[in-house]
Scaffold this motif. Structure first.
Motif, PDB file in Angstrom:
ATOM      1  N   CYS A   1       0.930  -1.142  -0.069  1.00 30.28           N
ATOM      2  CA  CYS A   1      -0.153  -0.008   0.170  1.00 30.28           C
ATOM      3  C   CYS A   1       0.830   1.140  -0.104  1.00 30.28           C
ATOM      4  O   CYS A   1       0.630   2.426  -0.772  1.00 30.28           O
ATOM      5  N   GLU A   2       1.810   1.237   0.652  1.00 30.06           N
ATOM      6  CA  GLU A   2       2.794   2.541   0.864  1.00 30.06           C
ATOM      7  C   GLU A   2       3.493   2.570  -0.573  1.00 30.06           C
ATOM      8  O   GLU A   2       3.485   3.768  -0.897  1.00 30.06           O
ATOM      9  N   TYR A   3       3.878   1.721  -1.099  1.00 28.13           N
ATOM     10  CA  TYR A   3       4.630   1.971  -2.328  1.00 28.13           C
ATOM     11  C   TYR A   3       3.642   2.279  -3.420  1.00 28.13           C
ATOM     12  O   TYR A   3       3.944   3.159  -4.483  1.00 28.13           O
ATOM     13  N   ARG A   4       2.406   1.818  -3.491  1.00 26.94           N
ATOM     14  CA  ARG A   4       1.263   2.431  -4.355  1.00 26.94           C
ATOM     15  C   ARG A   4       1.057   3.755  -4.067  1.00 26.94           C
ATOM     16  O   ARG A   4       1.181   4.517  -5.288  1.00 26.94           O
ATOM     17  N   VAL A   5       0.892   4.180  -3.008  1.00 29.20           N
ATOM     18  CA  VAL A   5       0.920   5.446  -2.947  1.00 29.20           C
ATOM     19  C   VAL A   5       1.942   6.551  -3.174  1.00 29.20           C
ATOM     20  O   VAL A   5       1.711   7.554  -3.950  1.00 29.20           O
ATOM     21  N   PHE A   6       3.310   5.912  -2.875  1.00 28.63           N
ATOM     22  CA  PHE A   6       4.480   6.597  -3.150  1.00 28.63           C
ATOM     23  C   PHE A   6       4.663   6.905  -4.683  1.00 28.63           C
ATOM     24  O   PHE A   6       5.041   7.981  -5.251  1.00 28.63           O
ATOM     25  N   PHE A   7       4.410   5.532  -5.201  1.00 29.60           N
ATOM     26  CA  PHE A   7       4.896   5.850  -6.961  1.00 29.60           C
ATOM     27  C   PHE A   7       3.910   6.528  -7.561  1.00 29.60           C
ATOM     28  O   PHE A   7       4.161   7.234  -8.663  1.00 29.60           O
ATOM     29  N   ASP A   8       2.439   6.430  -7.121  1.00 29.48           N
ATOM     30  CA  ASP A   8       1.463   7.195  -7.817  1.00 29.48           C
ATOM     31  C   ASP A   8       1.998   8.672  -7.730  1.00 29.48           C
ATOM     32  O   ASP A   8       1.434   9.534  -8.502  1.00 29.48           O
ATOM     33  N   PHE A   9       2.319   9.077  -6.479  1.00 25.70           N
ATOM     34  CA  PHE A   9       2.736  10.636  -6.272  1.00 25.70           C
ATOM     35  C   PHE A   9       3.948  11.062  -7.364  1.00 25.70           C
ATOM     36  O   PHE A   9       3.789  12.266  -7.751  1.00 25.70           O
ATOM     37  N   VAL A  10       4.751  10.321  -7.082  1.00 29.98           N
ATOM     38  CA  VAL A  10       6.212  10.933  -7.797  1.00 29.98           C
ATOM     39  C   VAL A  10       6.139  10.609  -9.516  1.00 29.98           C
ATOM     40  O   VAL A  10       6.661  11.451 -10.041  1.00 29.98           O
ATOM     41  N   ASN A  11       5.152   9.801  -9.762  1.00 28.93           N
ATOM     42  CA  ASN A  11       5.112   9.224 -11.160  1.00 28.93           C
ATOM     43  C   ASN A  11       6.377   9.147 -11.852  1.00 28.93           C
ATOM     44  O   ASN A  11       6.695   9.999 -12.853  1.00 28.93           O
ATOM     45  N   LYS A  12       7.362   8.574 -11.251  1.00 28.70           N
ATOM     46  CA  LYS A  12       8.888   8.343 -11.757  1.00 28.70           C
ATOM     47  C   LYS A  12       9.158   7.037 -11.839  1.00 28.70           C
ATOM     48  O   LYS A  12       8.790   6.331 -10.949  1.00 28.70           O
ATOM     49  N   ASN A  13      10.074   6.581 -12.591  1.00 31.37           N
ATOM     50  CA  ASN A  13      10.623   5.367 -12.456  1.00 31.37           C
ATOM     51  C   ASN A  13      11.542   5.136 -11.103  1.00 31.37           C
ATOM     52  O   ASN A  13      12.248   6.419 -10.922  1.00 31.37           O
ATOM     53  N   PHE A  14      11.690   4.316 -10.600  1.00 29.24           N
ATOM     54  CA  PHE A  14      12.578   4.142  -9.464  1.00 29.24           C
ATOM     55  C   PHE A  14      13.908   4.515  -9.444  1.00 29.24           C
ATOM     56  O   PHE A  14      14.640   5.109  -8.655  1.00 29.24           O
ATOM     57  N   ARG A  15      14.697   4.374 -10.780  1.00 30.05           N
ATOM     58  CA  ARG A  15      15.761   4.410 -11.040  1.00 30.05           C
ATOM     59  C   ARG A  15      16.193   6.211 -11.055  1.00 30.05           C
ATOM     60  O   ARG A  15      17.144   6.636 -10.847  1.00 30.05           O
ATOM     61  N   ASP A  16      14.807   6.943 -11.362  1.00 25.34           N
ATOM     62  CA  ASP A  16      14.988   8.530 -11.474  1.00 25.34           C
ATOM     63  C   ASP A  16      14.741   9.046 -10.151  1.00 25.34           C
ATOM     64  O   ASP A  16      14.796  10.545 -10.203  1.00 25.34           O
ATOM     65  N   ILE A  17      14.349   8.543  -9.513  1.00 20.36           N
ATOM     66  CA  ILE A  17      13.893   9.106  -8.024  1.00 20.36           C
ATOM     67  C   ILE A  17      15.036   9.700  -7.120  1.00 20.36           C
ATOM     68  O   ILE A  17      16.010   9.218  -6.961  1.00 20.36           O
ATOM     69  N   THR A  18      14.792  11.031  -6.690  1.00 24.69           N
ATOM     70  CA  THR A  18      15.925  11.791  -6.067  1.00 24.69           C
ATOM     71  C   THR A  18      15.484  11.904  -4.518  1.00 24.69           C
ATOM     72  O   THR A  18      14.489  11.673  -4.174  1.00 24.69           O
ATOM     73  N   VAL A  19      16.453  12.411  -3.722  1.00 18.70           N
ATOM     74  CA  VAL A  19      16.207  12.595  -2.467  1.00 18.70           C
ATOM     75  C   VAL A  19      15.168  13.839  -2.650  1.00 18.70           C
ATOM     76  O   VAL A  19      14.220  13.781  -1.424  1.00 18.70           O
ATOM     77  N   ASN A  20      14.991  14.826  -3.072  1.00 25.84           N
ATOM     78  CA  ASN A  20      13.952  15.688  -3.247  1.00 25.84           C
ATOM     79  C   ASN A  20      12.831  15.225  -3.372  1.00 25.84           C
ATOM     80  O   ASN A  20      11.728  15.766  -3.015  1.00 25.84           O
ATOM     81  N   ASP A  21      12.615  14.425  -4.476  1.00 27.15           N
ATOM     82  CA  ASP A  21      11.359  13.731  -4.597  1.00 27.15           C
ATOM     83  C   ASP A  21      10.778  13.076  -3.207  1.00 27.15           C
ATOM     84  O   ASP A  21       9.453  13.223  -3.168  1.00 27.15           O
ATOM     85  N   ILE A  22      11.540  12.462  -2.637  1.00 26.02           N
ATOM     86  CA  ILE A  22      11.023  11.857  -1.331  1.00 26.02           C
ATOM     87  C   ILE A  22      10.631  12.764  -0.354  1.00 26.02           C
ATOM     88  O   ILE A  22       9.751  12.723   0.300  1.00 26.02           O
ATOM     89  N   ARG A  23      11.529  13.685  -0.101  1.00 27.16           N
ATOM     90  CA  ARG A  23      11.105  15.010   0.765  1.00 27.16           C
ATOM     91  C   ARG A  23       9.812  15.702   0.390  1.00 27.16           C
ATOM     92  O   ARG A  23       9.026  15.992   1.283  1.00 27.16           O
TER      93      ARG A  23
END
Length: 333
Positions: A82-104
């Motif tokens: 459930c957490e990963y579904r919410v997170f990736f729906d929000f950032v809308n990026k491939n996991f390789r391209d996610i930055t620390v700022n995306d997470i913040r």
């Protein structure tokens, strides 16, 4: 292979999507579209973003399968999912391209928009750290964006416990033998409600007054029944007419295994308005009473099934002022 669209098909799709316009507006839009698109052949591009997002699902499913192999519970795996579904729906990026700022930005959104409390934010951080640590170990990414993300500082509150008078009021309010047995077992053992409802009749050792429960992380431990709990449990089991192996079942046919919510509903029903009661309050009360009566904290930790002593001391057990004052009198120089 990319799909090819004729200009007429594209224009028709656009016009259908804007049917709320007036007829004059539609005619003007149609003329403009034909003027600009009429001679073009349009291709539907299979974008890298779409492919990347599909790749997210593949890696998440692989990670969750790894957790299953490692013996994680279904509840834990579902929480991660459930957490990963919410997170990736929000950032809308491939996991390789996610930055620390995306997470913040995501965590700030959870804090300000979703109104998550600090402990919930920390759970989200933990779940994301677990995923990205695995992605790094499996060499799917070259750098872990979670390394700079720190846990939020939370205030450790020791929750209220049940007084002796409140405990007696609750026991006297039970009009069903099943409910009396549940209240006394929770008071005696300090087990979690999820552990209670998973027990079967065959799990109880009445001779030695104990049973084995399976706690978080599938860790097993013994818990102990006092005389009152054993008596009410025996009376309850003798009153049963069903053949369900579950230790506690519903009062009505077909007498299915009692659920966590069923226990909570029962406690809400028997409690008066001035007594706020939940299953975990019995657990805290037992731990606090053991410490106040002189039990070593290591023993309390084992009975509760905690991994760390800090959890026992900070969240569950509160020494009474009398015990603290007596310790000062005896040991202070």
């Amino acid at each position: 292979m990319p799909l090819t669209w004729k200009a007429d098909e594209i224009i028709t799709k656009i016009l259908i999507s804007v049917q709320h316009l007036t007829q004059d507006g539609l005619d003007q839009l149609k003329s403009s579209l034909y003027m600009h698109l009429g001679r073009l052949q349009i291709f539907e591009e299979e974008t890298a973003l779409a492919t990347g997002l599909d790749d997210n699902d593949d890696k998440i499913n692989l990670f969750l399968a790894t957790l299953k192999i490692e013996g994680r519970t279904d509840g834990t795996i579902e929480a991660y999912k459930c957490e990963y579904r919410v997170f990736f729906d929000f950032v809308n990026k491939n996991f390789r391209d996610i930055t620390v700022n995306d997470i913040r930005i995501y965590l700030a959104h959870c804090k300000t928009v979703r109104k998550n409390i600090d402990s919930t934010i920390n759970n989200r951080i933990h779940n994301l750290k677990t995923l990205f640590k695995w992605l790094l170990a499996e060499e799917y990414i070259l750098k872990d964006p979670m390394l700079k993300i720190k846990q939020a500082k939370t205030e450790q509150k020791v929750m209220d416990t049940i007084t002796d008078m409140q405990a007696e009021v609750v026991r006297c309010s039970c009009d069903k033998e099943r409910d009396k047995a549940i209240v006394n077992i929770l008071s005696s053992t300090g087990m979690r409600v999820g552990e209670l409802v998973k027990l079967n009749r065959s799990d109880i050792d009445f001779i030695n007054g104990e049973c084995i429960v399976y706690g978080k992380g599938r860790k097993e431990r013994p818990v102990y029944l006092d005389g009152r709990a054993k008596v009410h449990l025996m009376w309850y089991l003798e009153s049963r007419t069903d053949n369900n192996p579950a230790l506690f079942v519903g009062l009505r046919a077909p007498h299915n295994r009692l659920s966590d919510d069923g226990v909570r509903a029962m406690l809400n029903r028997i409690c008066s308005e001035d007594i706020k009661l939940n299953p975990h309050k019995f657990r805290r009360t037992m731990a606090t009473n053991m410490l106040n009566n002189g039990a070593p904290v290591e023993h309390v930790k084992e009975i509760l099934g905690h991994k760390y002593i800090q959890t026992t001391l900070q969240c569950y057990a509160r020494l009474s002022s009398y015990v603290i004052k007596d310790a000062h009198r005896r040991y202070a120089v």
